[in-house]
Design an enzyme around this catalytic site. Structure first.
Site, PDB file in Angstrom:
ATOM      1  N   HIS A  32      22.358  44.996  50.661  1.00 46.48           N
ATOM      2  CA  HIS A  32      23.082  43.813  50.218  1.00 46.48           C
ATOM      3  C   HIS A  32      22.248  42.560  50.466  1.00 46.48           C
ATOM      4  O   HIS A  32      22.144  41.678  49.603  1.00 46.48           O
ATOM      5  CB  HIS A  32      24.422  43.709  50.950  1.00 46.48           C
ATOM      6  N   ASP A 146      28.520  38.148  48.045  1.00 50.66           N
ATOM      7  CA  ASP A 146      28.776  39.585  47.984  1.00 50.66           C
ATOM      8  C   ASP A 146      30.281  39.807  47.842  1.00 50.66           C
ATOM      9  O   ASP A 146      31.090  39.075  48.435  1.00 50.66           O
ATOM     10  CB  ASP A 146      28.261  40.243  49.267  1.00 50.66           C
TER      11      ASP A 146
END
Length: 482
Positions: A32, A146
């Site tokens: 991520h 995210d």
């Protein structure tokens, strides 16, 4: 207020030639962090100021491990967000749960970032003029976060000149499958048996399922979604997901863009590395690359079975053998994972084992690599497909089982090491040997390699076309609003 890491000619102020600023808020896990940093670079390369906000540990980790030489972090301002102390326990190779539960303290702690992120939002979105520098603050603040940080960035909705966009690091197929599961709607993908599709319960722990539920409560606040995928790979599932979300009154007609690949797709003068030097000495398409990412831990018994399977396959291999990351990668003992006695000596000249962090993109780009045995993390799948390398799929947790099905059953660019139904069983050396031989030395392997190479051309063409979807997003996000 967050600490700022920048270079001498930078400050919190914006570049004089832009009144739109981007703020990236990644989830604290390696893939991520890496993907949002790659996106930061691409946006920065188009002339926009970019800020990247994470804990001090994760800012440092993202910069250390980013292996793209084109990344110029001097153009990105890093904000080290204050976080409460959290544990950094070792991984548990004998746990009955494959999910990296040892990372949970960091995931849970990320919920504490709401207040420092809110303070940063207010600072970056200020409309005043700095009289000391004559720099105008942002006309618009574009927040890309995210999708596991929905809760943390919720205050962007109350900032008049801010718009937030979620960034999905996983496959769209997985997102669509879980969306169908949550809604109770039938799954319309004919290539897959509905009973064989992994579920939330068998891919994630209850803690993570609860965490996902928290994030979903704030999903309606975003203005759109960026997907780390390419329409050449997942076009049908992007369309299906758009139809599903647009039918949801709470979501409305949110926009979506498929912006991957985010990394360079052509040779990039990869840095010298022992793995690449070893690959230089091997024939084309002869090596299977074996790596299971940064969150996978195998038992001693499973490592032995894998070693035997590699040796008995008689195929060249490059094996990255590392323990899973801890939360704090800078304050952890390095555990040397043991191999069968004499293994490395017996395979010398045919196989290479490395215990260091390896330049995966450079490895997959190398002409000697003809296959990739992978856990099927989405970033690994994207890199492998973009470089035209077929996969031997061995999923462990999270979206990986869905990704594996996409590779083997839908795109048909991979062979299966183990199916998700056998996830609780020891994968034997004979099964490993068979999968390697299928991929590297059979008609089936030749067919999946051909399909992978064809798909690679299509993916690269999307980048050659100036990454239309990313540019479309930037045009929209920076538009003027009367």
């Amino acid at each position: 207020m967050a600490n700022i890491t920048s270079f001498p000619d930078e400050s919190l102020g914006l570049a004089a030639d832009s009144d739109v600023v981007f703020l990236m808020v990644p989830f604290p896990a390696q893939s991520h962090l890496n993907q949002l940093l790659s996106l930061s670079h691409l946006i920065r390369s188009r002339g926009f100021p970019v800020h990247y906000a994470a804990s001090a540990i994760h800012c440092r980790q993202a910069k250390l491990r980013h292996d793209t030489l084109l990344l110029n972090t001097s153009g990105i301002i890093f904000h080290e967000l204050p976080t409460p102390p959290f544990n950094s326990p070792p991984p548990e190779p004998y746990s009955s749960v494959k999910f990296p539960q040892h990372l949970w303290p960091s995931f849970e702690s990320s919920l504490n970032l709401r207040q420092p992120v809110a303070a940063l939002l207010r600072e970056l979105s200020s409309s005043s003029v700095d009289t000391t520098t004559s720099r105008t603050r942002a006309r618009r603040l574009v927040v890309i976060h995210d999708d596991l940080m929905n809760y943390v960035v919720q205050d962007a909705a109350s900032v008049p000149n801010a718009e937030s966009y979620s960034f999905s690091c996983g496959s769209t197929l997985c997102t669509f499958c879980l969306t169908c599961q949550f809604s109770g709607k039938p799954f319309p993908v004919v290539e897959l048996d509905p009973d064989a599709i992994p579920t939330l319960d068998n891919c994630f722990t209850p803690d993570i399922a609860s965490f996902l539920s928290i994030q979903s409560q704030y999903d309606h606040l975003k203005h759109g979604t960026l997907f780390s995928t390419c329409r050449a790979i997942e076009g049908p599932y992007l369309d299906l997901l758009a139809q599903t979300t647009h039918a949801d009154a709470a979501v409305g007609k949110t926009k979506q863009w498929a912006v991957a690949p985010l990394f360079p797709v052509t040779p990039n003068h990869d840095k010298a590395h022992p793995t690449l030097e070893w690959l230089d000495k091997q024939p084309p398409n002869s090596v299977i690359y074996v790596s299971f990412g940064s969150s996978t831990t195998m038992s001693h018994e499973q490592i032995n079975e894998l070693a035997i399977g590699l040796e008995e396959s008689k195929q060249r291999f490059l094996w990255v053998l590392r323990d899973a990351d801890r939360v704090d990668i800078f304050n952890a003992e390095t555990k040397i994972l043991q191999l069968p006695e004499g293994f490395e000596e017996r395979v010398k000249g045919v196989g290479k084992v490395t215990r260091d962090w390896a330049p995966q993109l450079g490895i997959l780009r190398h002409p000697s690599v003809g296959g990739f045995m992978s856990h099927c993390g989405w970033n690994s799948c994207l890199e492998s497909l973009t470089m035209g390398v077929p996969l031997a799929t061995w999923p462990m947790h999270s979206d990986q089982p869905h990704n594996a099905l996409l590779m083997t059953h839908i795109l048909k660019v991979g062979v299966q090491v183990m199916g998700w139904g056998e996830r609780d069983e020891l994968v034997t050396s004979s099964a490993i040997k068979k999968s390697i031989e299928n991929l590297m030395a059979s008609n089936e392997g030749h067919a999946v390699r051909t399909r992978a190479e064809e798909l690679s051309k299509v993916i690269k063409q999307s980048v050659d076309d100036d990454n239309w979807e990313l540019n479309s997003f930037l045009t929209y996000a920076t538009r003027s609003i009367n």
